[in-house]
Design an enzyme around this catalytic site. Structure first.
Site, PDB file in Angstrom:
ATOM      1  N   ASP A  62      -8.700 -26.029   6.534  1.00 31.92           N
ATOM      2  CA  ASP A  62      -7.866 -25.605   7.559  1.00 31.92           C
ATOM      3  C   ASP A  62      -6.987 -24.457   7.422  1.00 31.92           C
ATOM      4  O   ASP A  62      -6.710 -24.074   6.115  1.00 31.92           O
ATOM      5  CB  ASP A  62      -6.750 -26.961   8.189  1.00 31.92           C
ATOM      6  CG  ASP A  62      -7.144 -28.181   8.221  1.00 31.92           C
ATOM      7  OD1 ASP A  62      -8.507 -28.157   8.753  1.00 31.92           O
ATOM      8  OD2 ASP A  62      -6.594 -29.234   8.022  1.00 31.92           O
TER       9      ASP A  62
HETATM   10  N1  URA Z   1      -8.546 -32.610   5.048  1.00 33.93           N
HETATM   11  C1  URA Z   1      -7.600 -32.068   5.920  1.00 33.93           C
HETATM   12  O1  URA Z   1      -6.732 -32.563   6.489  1.00 33.93           O
HETATM   13  N2  URA Z   1      -7.556 -30.607   5.791  1.00 33.93           N
HETATM   14  C2  URA Z   1      -8.249 -29.798   4.949  1.00 33.93           C
HETATM   15  O2  URA Z   1      -8.218 -28.370   5.071  1.00 33.93           O
HETATM   16  C3  URA Z   1      -9.265 -30.423   4.200  1.00 33.93           C
HETATM   17  C4  URA Z   1      -9.095 -31.777   4.166  1.00 33.93           C
END
Ligand code: URA
Length: 237
Positions: free
Chosen positions: A104
């Protein structure tokens, strides 16, 4: 192309570990200019030498494998503004560098960047999903009930999540979580399912058996070592 060792050449063209490449060479399935007993340390250049595997001609394309410590605020994509590619010289995007998987925008830590589509595909395929460990800091304390719930799994996108391993750290608002799959926002959604915990910090520590080099500051990167690449290849399923 400059000359490379035959075992490196086979490992790269067939996307196998160096050890498996050596076994394939010994098995007699690889020939160089008609020689069916080449050695792993022979040097080859496929613009001059004819390297065959099971009778098929191989062609070397030098791939790039990078470990990036992804900073907060960049997206794991190749097109548009504000992507992780903005950390690299244009020559890398010209060669087709892309992130192997997604973190993310606000997640930091280990992101593999490569030009090797075959390896990335295998590492990310649901069948062989590479193990990943994250460090998380939440707004509430983790409990043993959360350990059980993450192990048992929760319904997500109409399916039960694979068992996740939650290790609560000394500060119980912090933990390491290991996943063997990669659903959208999986860590954040698992934490929310555990009495509505909000994730304040999420950092990926490992991917496919390799660990983030903690000497890399956020936004810094380096090429994978041969050992790391071998480990990744062994973890591709
Ligand atoms: N899980 C999440 O919620 N975000 C990420 O970036 C990776 C795994």
């Amino acid at each position: 192309m400059t000359k490379v060792r035959l075992d490196k050449y086979i490992s790269s063209t067939l996307v196998v570990s160096r050890k498996d490449a050596v076994s394939l060479i010994k098995s007699g399935r690889v020939s160089v200019n008609g020689n069916v007993k080449p050695k792993g340390d022979d040097k080859v250049d496929d613009s001059i030498d004819e390297v065959l595997f099971d009778g098929q001609k191989l062609t070397f394309a030098e791939n790039i494998y990078i470990m990036l410590n992804k900073p907060r605020g960049l997206i794991s994509a190749t097109d548009g503004q504000g992507t992780v590619l903005s950390l690299f010289d244009k020559a890398f995007s010209d060669k087709g560098l892309f992130p192997c998987g997604r973190l993310d925008k606000d997640t930091v830590g280990l992101l593999i960047m490569t030009t090797d589509g075959a390896l990335a595909h295998r590492l990310l395929s649901p069948k062989h999903h590479a193990e990943k460990t994250y460090y998380v800091e939440c707004d509430k304390e983790f409990t043993q009930d959360d350990v059980t719930l993450m192990k048992e799994g929760i319904m997500m996108d109409g399916k039960k999540t694979q068992p996740a391993v939650l290790e609560i750290l000394d500060d119980p608002k912090t933990a390491r979580i290991t996943l063997t799959e990669g659903k959208y926002h999986e860590i954040k959604r698992l934490c929310y399912a555990c009495r509505q915990k909000e994730v304040l910090l999420l950092k990926r520590l490992t991917f496919g058996g390799i660990s983030l080099d903690e000497s890399l500051s956020a936004g810094e990167w380096r090429e994978l070592t041969d050992e790391e690449l071998t480990i990744l290849r062994q973890n591709q399923g």
